[in-house]
Design an enzyme around this catalytic site. Structure first.
Site, PDB file in Angstrom:
ATOM      1  N   SER A 485     124.927 113.579  64.058  1.00 32.37           N
ATOM      2  CA  SER A 485     125.362 113.230  62.924  1.00 32.37           C
ATOM      3  C   SER A 485     127.060 112.981  62.858  1.00 32.37           C
ATOM      4  O   SER A 485     127.255 112.045  62.430  1.00 32.37           O
ATOM      5  CB  SER A 485     124.807 113.872  61.594  1.00 32.37           C
ATOM      6  OG  SER A 485     125.608 115.315  61.875  1.00 32.37           O
ATOM      7  N   ASP A 486     127.720 113.944  63.302  1.00 28.65           N
ATOM      8  CA  ASP A 486     129.016 113.938  63.409  1.00 28.65           C
ATOM      9  C   ASP A 486     129.836 112.995  64.383  1.00 28.65           C
ATOM     10  O   ASP A 486     130.885 112.367  64.214  1.00 28.65           O
ATOM     11  CB  ASP A 486     129.673 115.336  63.410  1.00 28.65           C
ATOM     12  CG  ASP A 486     129.216 116.136  64.387  1.00 28.65           C
ATOM     13  OD1 ASP A 486     128.432 115.707  65.195  1.00 28.65           O
ATOM     14  OD2 ASP A 486     129.876 117.287  64.668  1.00 28.65           O
ATOM     15  N   CYS A 487     129.029 112.926  65.505  1.00 24.04           N
ATOM     16  CA  CYS A 487     129.412 111.878  66.492  1.00 24.04           C
ATOM     17  C   CYS A 487     129.298 110.476  65.810  1.00 24.04           C
ATOM     18  O   CYS A 487     130.169 109.742  66.220  1.00 24.04           O
ATOM     19  CB  CYS A 487     128.455 112.028  67.725  1.00 24.04           C
ATOM     20  SG  CYS A 487     128.693 113.685  68.190  1.00 24.04           S
TER      21      CYS A 487
END
Length: 757
Positions: A485-487
């Site tokens: 998700s954060d990538c």
């Protein structure tokens, strides 16, 4: 063939040698060939010539090459990046001394630009855990994979460099205290690459291991590897039944519900446990049976030591429930009720899942633990000559890294997309995206992210339990292909930033941007938060089945303020430029996510970080989330408490310093070496995002960052920065550039007339 060096740190014992081309083999007797020494040139040497190492960047795939041919050496000169990774002198000129924070950013970029690789990204080592290299080397040995002499030599050098200076052992990670886990596996690695048992460092390590109880006191993962090698009997390994993979999906503890890393590790573990497969017995294996154990090998009560573990390794003790299940499986189910047709079916399905993982990653696999384990499974299943085995051996090189200490293994095949996204944002935060000086560097970075976007979902996505990924970015590269998700969020923000900057091309069209948003919107959990690889599929109660012992929070996905913030800020930036695409869903997502951030705040005002050390890292992200909806120090109780928490930890010199023990204990712990540039940058970024009003406090921190900068523009490596599963630390060496320059750039834009020094 290159000239053979004369000396070696650890000589092989005197056995008959068989020269065959460029490969030397040692025969222990007529029918017992020890494949450990099937190394190109044979033997193990003092060190390699660091001028001969090169890191090849093939569209974000990293492989280290050692050039023994002098002509090749001339045709492929070392780059600044090669030299920097290897710790060789760069001989760069001194830059004009920075007179302001923005000058410091420019000097930092002058240096950092030289480390950009040909495909446009920034590489780095991603080491720290001391169980990663053993996974690779033990898999090589089990599959009779020749180990080049230069690999063996630098593996030896790295492990010698990382041995504890007092007791000679190894820990869970490079800054951790000596453990049975680390010492058992790394001692074994050194023996397998050719270090003699009588070497002084081996004698010292072995004595430490024996004081801790020997290898019978290892945690589950080490016992499994020793059983695979044949150094231990399979009876010492607690049950890992592949039949669990046959459970209906509705079963609340079915493996598809587990966190992606633990289920990908359990998969090959279960396959080989079921088959009780072991590597070919060699003289080295027989010797290790004598060296690793305190007891006489033939008299060890293997089954009686399944649950034996040294207290230092027992970070997460097995629950009463897991102990009961293990007892039932080992003593009742396996001997009396396990039937071969069902076990055969389970093994076949486990192998099918491994094959699907191979197809989806081109035999790279998720990470450095599961990949080598899968290699052994494929070797056991189909022998040495199948395409999958050969391709796995090729791709294993992408997990390896060479630094000034030697050869190590990274946590994955790199940090390519993640670090590149932060590098782009660093330039943006300093207001330099339109500066023509940095346009070529940024354009190359944009082209890399364009190339690395994942364009399709996984084949048989539901069948192999994978999350939607079309339009996403992975942590490393698209070959590995696991969306996080954060990538996705950080890469998407960077793409939007550059493509909306005048003068940059639109390489990623609107539909591909929309694909990324569609995937991001699948990541929200019922409580509004976001996790990493996928939303949780079971609750924290599953930790009662945590058999790893050395890790916490490993069985299922958890909610993370870091990941939640990244998605919130990406959706906010997207909505600003595309207000008509799924607006109600995005607005609801953001509101629910930030509401969760508030509930996750701890009584002291900070947030606990799961991917960086620790409260400093997560509090930075949480304050950014609050700022995205206009909540700052002035108007938000949550933001004010977060700022006050950070300020309470500021040191006299203006910096921040948090030790990895905070991750283990859940309490803020100061680092004994003093302020760290990375933690200082994280705290400053959070404070500035929240519009913290006391400029003098910020200036003190900025002053420290500027004073730590070297004359050539770089910052030196300090303490380890990252963490996973609470107990294991991991390195993010590019953070000292990206976050430090981000903090400096933000201050320069916020206070353009403040020169600080």
């Amino acid at each position: 063939m290159a000239r053979r060096k004369a000396s070696a740190v650890a000589q092989e014992d005197t056995k008959p040698l068989l020269e065959k081309g460029s490969t030397r083999k040692r025969l222990s007797n007529a029918d017992d060939e020890d494949h450990a020494t099937k190394r190109v040139r044979g033997g193990i040497e003092e060190r390699t010539d660091y001028a001969r190492w090169r890191m090849r960047d093939d569209h974000g795939r990293h492989t280290w090459c050692y050039l023994e041919d002098d002509d090749a050496l001339k045709q492929w000169p070392q780059t600044y990046a090669d030299k920097y990774y290897l710790g060789l002198p760069l001989d760069l000129p001194e830059l004009p001394k920075a007179k302001s924070p923005l000058d410091a950013v420019r000097n930092g970029l002058e240096f950092f630009e030289k480390l950009q690789l040909p495909s446009g990204h920034w590489g780095c080592e991603y080491g720290g855990p001391m169980f990663l290299l053993p996974c690779v080397v033990l898999a090589w040995y089990a599959t009779k994979t020749p180990i080049p002499w230069y690999y063996a030599t630098e593996i030896k050098n790295y492990l010698f460099a990382r041995a504890h200076p007092e007791d000679g052992g190894w820990g869970l990670h490079i800054e951790g205290e000596t453990s049975v886990f680390g010492t058992t596996l790394n001692y074994t690695v050194l023996r397998l690459v050719g270090v003699d048992a009588d070497h002084p460092k081996m004698v010292k390590a072995r004595a430490t291991l024996h004081k801790m109880g020997g290898a019978t006191h290892s945690p589950h993962w080490a016992k499994w590897w020793l059983a695979v090698l044949g150094v231990a009997d399979w009876d010492i390994v607690n049950p890992v039944p592949p039949e669990l993979w046959l459970l209906p999906d509705v079963v609340p503890f079915a493996p598809w519900r587990w966190w992606i890393h633990i289920r990908q590790v359990f998969l090959p573990m279960s396959y080989l446990w079921s088959r009780r497969w072991r590597a070919e017995e060699t003289e080295t294996i027989r010797s290790l049976r004598k060296e690793l154990f305190v007891e006489d090998w033939d008299k060890i009560d293997w089954a009686g030591n399944r649950n034996t573990i040294n207290p230092r390794d027992n970070y997460h003790p097995k629950s009463w429930l897991l102990n009961l299940i293990n007892w039932f499986l080992a003593n009742i189910w396996k001997p009396y009720f396990r039937v071969k047709p069902l076990s055969d079916k389970a093994e076949a399905w486990a192998m099918k899942l491994i094959e699907m993982e191979n197809e989806n990653t081109d035999c790279l696999d998720l990470a450095t633990v599961s990949g080598p384990m899968n290699l052994v499974c494929l070797y056991a299943h189909g022998g040495p000559d199948t395409y999958a085995v050969r391709r796995h051996k090729e791709r294993a090189n992408e997990f390896l890294w060479v630094n000034k200490e030697g050869l190590l293994a990274n946590g994955t095949n790199g940090v390519q997309c993640w670090d590149t996204a932060f590098a782009i944002q660093t330039v943006m935060d300093a207001g330099l995206t339109e500066d023509p000086r940095w346009r070529p560097m940024l354009l190359k970075a944009l082209e890399f992210l364009d190339d690395q976007q994942i364009r399709e979902n996984v084949k048989d996505q539901d069948k192999c339990y994978r999350q939607q990924r079309k339009g996403a970015w992975a942590f490393s590269n698209k070959d590995q292909g696991y969306a996080v998700s954060d990538c996705i969020s950080e890469a998407l923000k960077s793409v939007i930033i550059l493509q909306k900057t005048p003068g940059f091309p639109t390489l990623i069209d609107d539909q591909r941007i929309f694909d990324a948003i569609d995937t991001l919107l699948t990541y929200q959990n019922p409580n509004g938060s976001c996790s990493s690889y996928e939303p949780p599929r079971a609750g924290p109660w599953m930790e009662m089945l945590n058999a790893a012992e050395v890790f916490g929070r490993i069985m299922v996905e958890y909610e993370y303020p870091e990941c939640t913030t990244a998605v919130v800020t990406a959706l906010s930036l997207f909505h600003k430029h595309w207000p008509d695409y799924r607006p109600k869903e995005i607005e609801r997502f953001i509101n629910r996510a930030v509401a969760w951030i508030k509930t996750n705040q701890l009584p002291h005002g900070g947030w606990y970080g799961s991917w960086g050390i620790c409260f400093t890292y997560a509090t930075m992200f949480a304050l950014e989330s609050l700022a995205s909806i206009g909540e700052t120090y002035e108007n938000s109780t949550h933001a004010r408490r977060g700022c006050d928490f950070l300020i309470s930890k500021q040191r006299e010199d203006g910096g921040w310093s948090e030790h990895y023990k905070a991750c283990e204990t859940g309490e803020y712990v100061e680092h004994p070496t003093g302020s760290q540039v990375v933690m200082t940058s994280w705290a400053l970024i959070g404070l500035m995002k929240a519009n913290y009003p006391d400029r003098a406090r910020l200036r003190k921190g900025i002053k420290l960052l500027m004073e730590r900068q070297q004359p050539n523009g770089e910052w030196l490596q300090e303490a380890i920065e990252g963490v996973f599963n609470k107990s294991c630390m991991i390195s993010y060496p590019n953070y000292k550039f990206t976050f430090t320059m981000k903090a400096l750039g933000m201050f320069a834009r916020k206070y353009p007339d403040d020169t600080v020094l």
